[in-house]
Design a protein around this motif. Sequence first.
Motif, PDB file in Angstrom:
ATOM      1  N   THR A 124       0.836  -1.204   0.000  1.00  0.00           N
ATOM      2  CA  THR A 124       0.000   0.000   0.000  1.00  0.00           C
ATOM      3  C   THR A 124       0.870   1.251   0.000  1.00  0.00           C
ATOM      4  O   THR A 124       0.636   2.205  -0.760  1.00  0.00           O
ATOM      5  CB  THR A 124      -0.927   0.018   1.226  1.00  0.00           C
ATOM      6  OG1 THR A 124      -1.708  -1.171   1.246  1.00  0.00           O
ATOM      7  CG2 THR A 124      -1.848   1.227   1.192  1.00  0.00           C
ATOM      8  N   ILE A 125       1.891   1.256   0.862  1.00  0.00           N
ATOM      9  CA  ILE A 125       2.793   2.411   0.954  1.00  0.00           C
ATOM     10  C   ILE A 125       3.538   2.611  -0.361  1.00  0.00           C
ATOM     11  O   ILE A 125       3.658   3.735  -0.865  1.00  0.00           O
ATOM     12  CB  ILE A 125       3.769   2.212   2.120  1.00  0.00           C
ATOM     13  CG1 ILE A 125       3.020   2.300   3.453  1.00  0.00           C
ATOM     14  CG2 ILE A 125       4.894   3.249   2.073  1.00  0.00           C
ATOM     15  CD1 ILE A 125       3.862   1.957   4.654  1.00  0.00           C
ATOM     16  N   TYR A 161       9.341  15.092  -1.177  1.00  0.00           N
ATOM     17  CA  TYR A 161       9.932  14.700   0.101  1.00  0.00           C
ATOM     18  C   TYR A 161       9.102  13.608   0.779  1.00  0.00           C
ATOM     19  O   TYR A 161       9.638  12.631   1.302  1.00  0.00           O
ATOM     20  CB  TYR A 161      10.059  15.912   1.025  1.00  0.00           C
ATOM     21  CG  TYR A 161      10.659  17.126   0.364  1.00  0.00           C
ATOM     22  CD1 TYR A 161      11.734  17.001  -0.511  1.00  0.00           C
ATOM     23  CD2 TYR A 161      10.142  18.397   0.587  1.00  0.00           C
ATOM     24  CE1 TYR A 161      12.278  18.109  -1.130  1.00  0.00           C
ATOM     25  CE2 TYR A 161      10.684  19.511  -0.026  1.00  0.00           C
ATOM     26  CZ  TYR A 161      11.751  19.358  -0.893  1.00  0.00           C
ATOM     27  OH  TYR A 161      12.298  20.457  -1.516  1.00  0.00           O
ATOM     28  N   VAL A 162       7.779  13.763   0.760  1.00  0.00           N
ATOM     29  CA  VAL A 162       6.893  12.754   1.349  1.00  0.00           C
ATOM     30  C   VAL A 162       6.959  11.462   0.542  1.00  0.00           C
ATOM     31  O   VAL A 162       6.984  10.360   1.103  1.00  0.00           O
ATOM     32  CB  VAL A 162       5.446  13.277   1.408  1.00  0.00           C
ATOM     33  CG1 VAL A 162       4.502  12.216   1.969  1.00  0.00           C
ATOM     34  CG2 VAL A 162       5.372  14.548   2.249  1.00  0.00           C
ATOM     35  N   LEU A 168      11.134   4.943   0.967  1.00  0.00           N
ATOM     36  CA  LEU A 168      12.107   4.382   1.909  1.00  0.00           C
ATOM     37  C   LEU A 168      11.447   3.414   2.890  1.00  0.00           C
ATOM     38  O   LEU A 168      11.999   2.343   3.193  1.00  0.00           O
ATOM     39  CB  LEU A 168      12.801   5.507   2.677  1.00  0.00           C
ATOM     40  CG  LEU A 168      13.872   6.277   1.898  1.00  0.00           C
ATOM     41  CD1 LEU A 168      14.243   7.558   2.636  1.00  0.00           C
ATOM     42  CD2 LEU A 168      15.110   5.412   1.686  1.00  0.00           C
ATOM     43  N   VAL A 169      10.266   3.764   3.380  1.00  0.00           N
ATOM     44  CA  VAL A 169       9.543   2.868   4.286  1.00  0.00           C
ATOM     45  C   VAL A 169       9.212   1.564   3.559  1.00  0.00           C
ATOM     46  O   VAL A 169       9.364   0.467   4.113  1.00  0.00           O
ATOM     47  CB  VAL A 169       8.254   3.543   4.805  1.00  0.00           C
ATOM     48  CG1 VAL A 169       7.394   2.556   5.584  1.00  0.00           C
ATOM     49  CG2 VAL A 169       8.606   4.739   5.686  1.00  0.00           C
ATOM     50  N   TYR A 185      20.417   4.538   2.535  1.00  0.00           N
ATOM     51  CA  TYR A 185      19.576   5.449   1.765  1.00  0.00           C
ATOM     52  C   TYR A 185      18.775   6.359   2.685  1.00  0.00           C
ATOM     53  O   TYR A 185      18.561   7.538   2.376  1.00  0.00           O
ATOM     54  CB  TYR A 185      18.640   4.664   0.847  1.00  0.00           C
ATOM     55  CG  TYR A 185      19.339   3.973  -0.294  1.00  0.00           C
ATOM     56  CD1 TYR A 185      20.703   4.152  -0.512  1.00  0.00           C
ATOM     57  CD2 TYR A 185      18.660   3.137  -1.166  1.00  0.00           C
ATOM     58  CE1 TYR A 185      21.350   3.526  -1.553  1.00  0.00           C
ATOM     59  CE2 TYR A 185      19.302   2.505  -2.213  1.00  0.00           C
ATOM     60  CZ  TYR A 185      20.650   2.701  -2.407  1.00  0.00           C
ATOM     61  OH  TYR A 185      21.291   2.075  -3.437  1.00  0.00           O
ATOM     62  N   ALA A 186      18.318   5.805   3.819  1.00  0.00           N
ATOM     63  CA  ALA A 186      17.606   6.633   4.786  1.00  0.00           C
ATOM     64  C   ALA A 186      18.527   7.718   5.342  1.00  0.00           C
ATOM     65  O   ALA A 186      18.107   8.864   5.548  1.00  0.00           O
ATOM     66  CB  ALA A 186      17.055   5.767   5.916  1.00  0.00           C
ATOM     67  N   GLY A 187      19.794   7.370   5.571  1.00  0.00           N
ATOM     68  CA  GLY A 187      20.760   8.346   6.058  1.00  0.00           C
ATOM     69  C   GLY A 187      21.027   9.447   5.044  1.00  0.00           C
ATOM     70  O   GLY A 187      21.117  10.629   5.397  1.00  0.00           O
ATOM     71  N   LEU A 188      21.139   9.081   3.777  1.00  0.00           N
ATOM     72  CA  LEU A 188      21.341  10.087   2.730  1.00  0.00           C
ATOM     73  C   LEU A 188      20.122  11.004   2.620  1.00  0.00           C
ATOM     74  O   LEU A 188      20.262  12.224   2.450  1.00  0.00           O
ATOM     75  CB  LEU A 188      21.612   9.395   1.392  1.00  0.00           C
ATOM     76  CG  LEU A 188      22.935   8.631   1.298  1.00  0.00           C
ATOM     77  CD1 LEU A 188      23.003   7.854  -0.015  1.00  0.00           C
ATOM     78  CD2 LEU A 188      24.130   9.578   1.407  1.00  0.00           C
TER      79      LEU A 188
END
Length: 298
Positions: A124-125, A161-162, A168-169, A185-188
Motif C-alpha cells: 500500500t505504501i 519529500y513525502v 524508503l519505508v 539510503y535513509a541516512g542520505l
Amino acid sequence: MPEILLLWRDRKGRPSPLRIATLAVLAAPVLLLGLDAVRGALGGRPLNAAIHRTGWWALVFLLASLAVTPLRRSGRFSQLFDVRRMIGVASFAYAALHVALFVVDLKLDLVKAATEIVSRLYLTIGFLALLGLAVLAATSNDAMVKRLGGLRWRRLHQATYVIALLALVHFFQQTKADIVVPTLYAGLFLWLMAYRLLAARSGEAGLTPLRLALLAIAASALVFLGEGIGLALAFHQPLRDFLPQYFASIADPDLGLRPGWPVLAAGLAVAVLDALPGRRPAPGFPRQGPIGAGQRLS
C-alpha cells in the motif's frame, strides 16, 4: 517536433552533452536488465529479480533528483538543474515498471494485484508513492508550470519529500534480512532534508563549509545511532549493553562498511566542494536569503 524527441537538446535547441549523458545513465539499468534476462543471468526467479531491480533504481533516481539541489548550490554545478526533471521522471518510469512486473508476476490478475496492494501495508505504501510520482511526472513540463503557476507548481513538487519517505519505508519493509542498504539510503535522505532545512533557516549565506561539515557529522551520527538501536531491537538486546559494543565496532573492516560512513563521506564531500576556491561566489555576488513562504525549499 514532439518535446519527447528533444530531450537530448537544451532549451536553445542545441545538442546537450549533459542531457545525452544523463539519458544514457537513466536508460542503462533497464538495458542491462534486458541483457541479463536474455542471458539468463537473473537467477532462479528472474521476474522477482527484475521487480526488485526496477524498484531499487526508482529509489536511487528519486534520491538523485533530490541531490541536485546541494550539488547545484554548494558544488556550483548549476547545469544540473537542467536535468533534474528528467531524473525525476525516470524515477517514476522505473517505479511504474516495478509495479507492472509485479502484476505480470501475478499472471496479470488485476483483482489479485489490487487485493495484495490493499491487504499488505508495505505494498500500500509503495503504491501511494507510485501515485505521487505519477502526479509529479505528469506535471513535470513547462506547460503545467504555466497552467498551475510557478508558486503552486513548486508547492506541488515539494511532495517529493513525502514520496521519498514513503519509498524508503516500502524499501525497509520489503527487505527481509540485511538492512544496511536501506539504512544507508535513509541516512542520505536525512542529510538531504537537513541540508534544505539549514538553507531555509539561514539562507544560502548560512551554508558555509563549516556548517556543512558539522551537518555531515550530525547526520552520520544519527545514522550510526539509528542502526545500533535497530540491531539491538532485532536481536532483542538491551540498549545499554549493545550500543557500546556496536559503537566500538563501527570501524572494524571485518564487519563490513557501516551506513554511517558513506553518509559522512557524502556530506563532507559537499562541504569540501563548497570550500574550493572558485566555487564560492565572488565578493558582492548576491546570495539567496532565507526561504520565505513563497519560495521553494527545493
